[in-house]
Design a protein around this motif. Structure first.
Motif: not given
Length: 86
Positions: A1-2, A23-25, A30-32
């Protein structure tokens, strides 16, 4: 999920945030997938690309509570400025 959320950057005691799609995980910094805007809590400056944000939301990306509040405040200011200029 985004998710559409904040990514912290800036110096110690001087935070600034980018509004990103990620990404939700993934971790916070982190890298967007895509950058949608900027928020500086010290000067209360907010810059959002509303068109890109609406596109991502229509694809199913979820807003975090903070980004939702920023969007609400920013759109109300834009509507108010349009009313004053007319």
């Amino acid at each position: 999920m985004l998710k559409i959320r904040l990514k912290k950057f800036g110096r110690k005691k001087q935070p600034s945030y980018r509004i990103i799609v990620i990404d939700s995980k993934k971790r916070r910094d982190g890298k967007a997938i895509e950058e949608l805007g900027f928020y500086n809590p010290l000067t209360k400056e907010t810059k959002l690309n509303i068109a890109k944000l609406q596109t991502r939301m229509s694809c199913g990306a979820q807003l975090t509570k903070t980004v939702k509040d920023l969007l609400y405040k920013n759109t109300n200011q834009m509507l108010y400025q349009k009313e004053v200029s007319n």
